[in-house]
Every structure is written in C-alpha cells, then in structure tokens.
Design a protein around this motif. Sequence first.
Motif, PDB file in Angstrom:
ATOM      1  N   SER A   1       6.044   7.407   0.646  1.00 23.92           N
ATOM      2  CA  SER A   1       4.908   8.311   0.486  1.00 23.92           C
ATOM      3  C   SER A   1       5.287   9.686   1.029  1.00 23.92           C
ATOM      4  O   SER A   1       6.314   9.852   1.685  1.00 23.92           O
ATOM      5  CB  SER A   1       3.686   7.767   1.229  1.00 23.92           C
ATOM      6  N   GLY A   2       4.443  10.649   0.775  1.00 29.27           N
ATOM      7  CA  GLY A   2       4.653  11.986   1.314  1.00 29.27           C
ATOM      8  C   GLY A   2       5.507  12.903   0.478  1.00 29.27           C
ATOM      9  O   GLY A   2       5.909  13.966   0.958  1.00 29.27           O
TER      10      GLY A   2
ATOM     11  N   ASN B   1       0.789   4.051  -2.892  1.00 30.01           N
ATOM     12  CA  ASN B   1       0.552   5.465  -2.602  1.00 30.01           C
ATOM     13  C   ASN B   1       1.723   6.320  -3.072  1.00 30.01           C
ATOM     14  O   ASN B   1       1.532   7.434  -3.580  1.00 30.01           O
ATOM     15  CB  ASN B   1       0.343   5.663  -1.101  1.00 30.01           C
ATOM     16  N   GLY B   2       2.942   5.789  -2.903  1.00 27.96           N
ATOM     17  CA  GLY B   2       4.118   6.524  -3.343  1.00 27.96           C
ATOM     18  C   GLY B   2       4.131   6.755  -4.835  1.00 27.96           C
ATOM     19  O   GLY B   2       4.445   7.850  -5.309  1.00 27.96           O
ATOM     20  N   GLU B   3       3.788   5.712  -5.601  1.00 26.39           N
ATOM     21  CA  GLU B   3       3.728   5.853  -7.064  1.00 26.39           C
ATOM     22  C   GLU B   3       2.686   6.893  -7.462  1.00 26.39           C
ATOM     23  O   GLU B   3       2.914   7.716  -8.350  1.00 26.39           O
ATOM     24  CB  GLU B   3       3.404   4.504  -7.703  1.00 26.39           C
ATOM     25  N   GLN B   4       1.541   6.846  -6.808  1.00 25.63           N
ATOM     26  CA  GLN B   4       0.462   7.778  -7.139  1.00 25.63           C
ATOM     27  C   GLN B   4       0.849   9.218  -6.797  1.00 25.63           C
ATOM     28  O   GLN B   4       0.627  10.142  -7.591  1.00 25.63           O
ATOM     29  CB  GLN B   4      -0.812   7.386  -6.396  1.00 25.63           C
ATOM     30  N   GLU B   5       1.435   9.390  -5.621  1.00 29.37           N
ATOM     31  CA  GLU B   5       1.840  10.734  -5.211  1.00 29.37           C
ATOM     32  C   GLU B   5       2.954  11.273  -6.109  1.00 29.37           C
ATOM     33  O   GLU B   5       2.956  12.455  -6.465  1.00 29.37           O
ATOM     34  CB  GLU B   5       2.300  10.723  -3.760  1.00 29.37           C
ATOM     35  N   ARG B   6       3.909  10.418  -6.422  1.00 28.33           N
ATOM     36  CA  ARG B   6       5.008  10.868  -7.280  1.00 28.33           C
ATOM     37  C   ARG B   6       4.493  11.261  -8.655  1.00 28.33           C
ATOM     38  O   ARG B   6       4.913  12.270  -9.226  1.00 28.33           O
ATOM     39  CB  ARG B   6       6.073   9.772  -7.403  1.00 28.33           C
TER      40      ARG B   6
ATOM     41  N   LYS C   1       0.825  -1.201   0.000  1.00 28.37           N
ATOM     42  CA  LYS C   1       0.000   0.000   0.000  1.00 28.37           C
ATOM     43  C   LYS C   1       0.860   1.253   0.000  1.00 28.37           C
ATOM     44  O   LYS C   1       0.561   2.227  -0.687  1.00 28.37           O
ATOM     45  CB  LYS C   1      -0.924  -0.016   1.219  1.00 28.37           C
ATOM     46  N   THR C   2       1.971   1.213   0.764  1.00 26.85           N
ATOM     47  CA  THR C   2       2.875   2.367   0.807  1.00 26.85           C
ATOM     48  C   THR C   2       3.476   2.644  -0.563  1.00 26.85           C
ATOM     49  O   THR C   2       3.548   3.801  -1.011  1.00 26.85           O
ATOM     50  CB  THR C   2       4.000   2.129   1.818  1.00 26.85           C
TER      51      THR C   2
ATOM     52  N   SER D   1      12.326   7.547  -2.854  1.00 25.34           N
ATOM     53  CA  SER D   1      11.540   8.342  -3.806  1.00 25.34           C
ATOM     54  C   SER D   1      11.669   7.831  -5.232  1.00 25.34           C
ATOM     55  O   SER D   1      10.791   8.063  -6.064  1.00 25.34           O
ATOM     56  CB  SER D   1      11.981   9.810  -3.755  1.00 25.34           C
TER      57      SER D   1
END
Length: 500
Positions: free
Chosen positions: A60-61, A7-12, A3-4, A37
């Motif tokens: 993420s973030g 979410n990281g792929e989506q945020e990036r 999940k992390t 990242s």
Amino acid sequence: MSKTAANGEQERKHLLDTVVAGGYCVGCGACAAVEGSGLAMGLNESGQYEPAVTGPAQASGLQRVCPFSDQASNETAIAQRLFGSYATWHDKLGYHLSCYAGFVQEGEFRDHGSSGGLGKWIGYELMRKGLVDAVVQVVAQPPSNSDGVLYRYAVTRDLEATKHASRSVYYPVELSEVVREMKEHEGCYAVVGVPCFIKALRLLAARDSVLAERLGFAIGLVCGHLKSTFYAEMLAWQDGIEPGALRGVDFRKKYPGATAKQKGMEFTRIQDAREVRTGDIVQKYFGTDYSLGLFKYNACDYCDDVVAETADVVVGDAWLPEYVEDGQGTNVLIVRRREVQDLIDEARAEGRLALDVLDTEAVVQSQAGGFRHRRDGLAYRLQLKDEAGDWRPTKRVAARADHLSLEGKRKFLLRLDLAEEGPGAYREARRRGSFAYFQRRIERITRDHRNGDAYWPRFVRPLRQLLRFGRRARGGVARRVRRLPFVPSTSQQPVSRSSQ
C-alpha cells in the motif's frame, strides 16, 4: 486476498487511472521502487518511461510516493520539514541559506562539466570528505550497449568515477533500479537529480526507513523539462544517423569560441566496427529551441518546482548577461543545508571555487523562462483542465487565466500543441523514413500559431487560410469568406482549441 493487498490493488489502480492515464507520469520509477508494487518501468512508444503492471499489488501507499499524485506531500511541506528551522523562505526559490554564481577553479571539473563544474564538484567533495560513500548519478552507457538505451542511473563508489560521470543529460532515466541497489548495499549516498526525482526520493524515504538512513544528500538540478528518447534521436538523424543507429550523445560538449548558450552536441555511431563522432553547436539543429518543448514529458507542464526545492543544494546555469558570454560555463548555486554551506565556505576561502554572491531576484532572473512557464503558464494550463473537467494533480499554483494577455495564452497553447502533436508526427516520420516530413509537420503547427489559426475551430482554419490568400491577392475571395455566417468576426477573441 489480504486487506493490505486489496488496498494496494485499489491504490495502484487509482494511480494508473489518474497519473499515468492522464499523462502526468514523469517516469521517475518511485512507484516501481516500492517492494510489492507489481510494477516495472519501461519505455513506451513515445520514448518515455512509464510503469507497467507485472503482477499483483502487495504493498500500500503507492500514491504517497508519486510526485504527481494528489495524495503526496508537496514541495513546500517536504522542504519545511527539512530546512524550515534555520533557512530563509522565498516564494520561488524555496528555502535557502545562500545563492551564488560561479565555477570550480581547481582541477578539470569546469572543463568536464556541463557548465561551471559545480555539480560534479559537490558530489566529489562530499565523497572526498567522507560525508558519503557513493554518488548516484546518470552515466552514459557504452556504445556496445545492446538495448539501445544511452543513459542510466548508476552508483559511483570512487572519486575518479564520480568526477567523470555524465554532463547534463536531456534523455529519459528512471530511479527504481538504483533505489533497489541503495537498499541492498549499506552506505551513505548522495543522489543527483531533477526536481521531481528528488521529491520522489524524499517521498520514498518518508515511508522506507532503510532508504531514509542511506539517503545522505540530495543534489538538485535546475530543470526546464525532461526529454524523451526521440529528442536525441531527432538531433542525430539530422547528422545522418538513422533512427536506431545512435550509440552515444553528449548534449553539453564545449566547443572553442562558443558562448555558454551555444551548447555543443556530439553523436556517436558505429561504422566499420569503429566509433564515429559528429556534431556541432545546438543552434545548428532543427527542434532545439528549448522553450518550445519538443518531446518533453507531459508531466513537466504540470510541475511548479524549477529549482529542486527539496534538495540540499541546487545547481543550474547562470543565464545572466554578465555570465553567458563565457563558453566555459557559469553555474548558479542555491545552498539549503548547513553541511553543504560549510564545504562551500571552506573551498571559497582556499581559492578552489570562484563564486559571486547573488541576491534572490538575480537567481530568479537567471531562470526567468522556467518560472514563467511553471507559474504563469501552469496557472493557465490548470484552468484549461478544470474547464474541461479533467483530473489533474493538485498544485501550489492556483488555476486562473485572467493574468495573461491573448498573446501570452497563444504562446502557452503553442507549447501544448507541440507536446501533443510532436511524438505522433515523429513516429510517422520514422515509419516513412523521412525527417523532412516531421519538420514540415512541426513548422506547420508553429506557423498556424504565428498566424492565429490554432485558436480557431478546426473547420474554420482552412477558411482563415483562404482569407489570407484572398487578402494577399486583393481579389474577391476574402470578401466572400468574411460573409459566411459561421466564421467569427475578426473583432471577436478566437476560440482556444484547448479549452473546448
């Protein structure tokens, strides 16, 4: 995929699709400094740093550490948390304890500094007092450096190295490498940077406890805008140094008899296995009018922080009538943090600093051009973006256009045109091996704005030029052009190309 990671792929992807693709990346490297990242910083074809994907996103973030993201805290919120419990608020300067203009009297700080030497002195004094173990600042690379990069961030861990780091640098740098070094090596660090870089560090520290512990002090620099590598190369080309041959540049050399505004330039190249230096005051070179913004990062047109509002102390040039004639340089200084105020008070009492107390309005006046561009001009640029339906960062300045005269709009549109056309014109000039080609292209843009042509639709501009020719010749051409049905009446307001 976890999940992390998802979410990281989506945020990036969102960060790359908005900030980077939209031209709002300032190349600070905060996103690439986040472990996992999958990003690395590199120079693009316009000589600006931007992130590139090197692997999958496992963190993420990312959007919360980017100073131009729509999900990051703004400067006011960050500064309120840092200084709001004891400092005074000003709508342009942010929180502050005191404001000064002056210079360092002890040692050679003023001689070796960009202006009054206070930037170097503060880092040096923090280390001398044992308040930090190292200073993170921009340093020149040796002329033998093989990759052609002239400046980088580096960690200086002794007093002499801290004292002799670079003056003000109008050249791109990024933080990701030095942030990793700060995390890998224990100690307390003072970091010197422009407003968006200091904000990026604050955002990184908010999500990284190790960095938060080691970021001891932030020394901010008053900023007009960041330059690409093309700026230094353009200036050196005018001194006969071909693109690619420049090995060093000093943007703030002090020449005897010059005023503070007559910044000295010095370029280094290798000739016959030895270093050769040339240079002159900045006014002798084409393209150095800083208000025009040649080769600036587009992100700088969407920044509302002139005086590094999230920094503990801020240093800039005192562009005030009573100081500009002194070619040795005078700093403007804004103090926000108590520990820094204690250093200043002690040094003043001992005669090591010569400082005049300034009121806030004098400080604002010393950076009047920057505030006009990043408040009045920014409001107009945001309005143009909103009218076009383009994504843009959320700013503390409200979008509007009714506060500007037509002449004011023309000034800001000229800067947008130069920012858009300059890099491409320069790349073509390099391809042709002709600086004169670049100069003609830029002079044509400024001429079009001066004559009003830039605010008419493109297909009308040749007719406008023909109209002026006809008027000068007092012939019948002007009358015939004015009768064409698709040419706007001269009583109508010209159409802005940027708002179409």
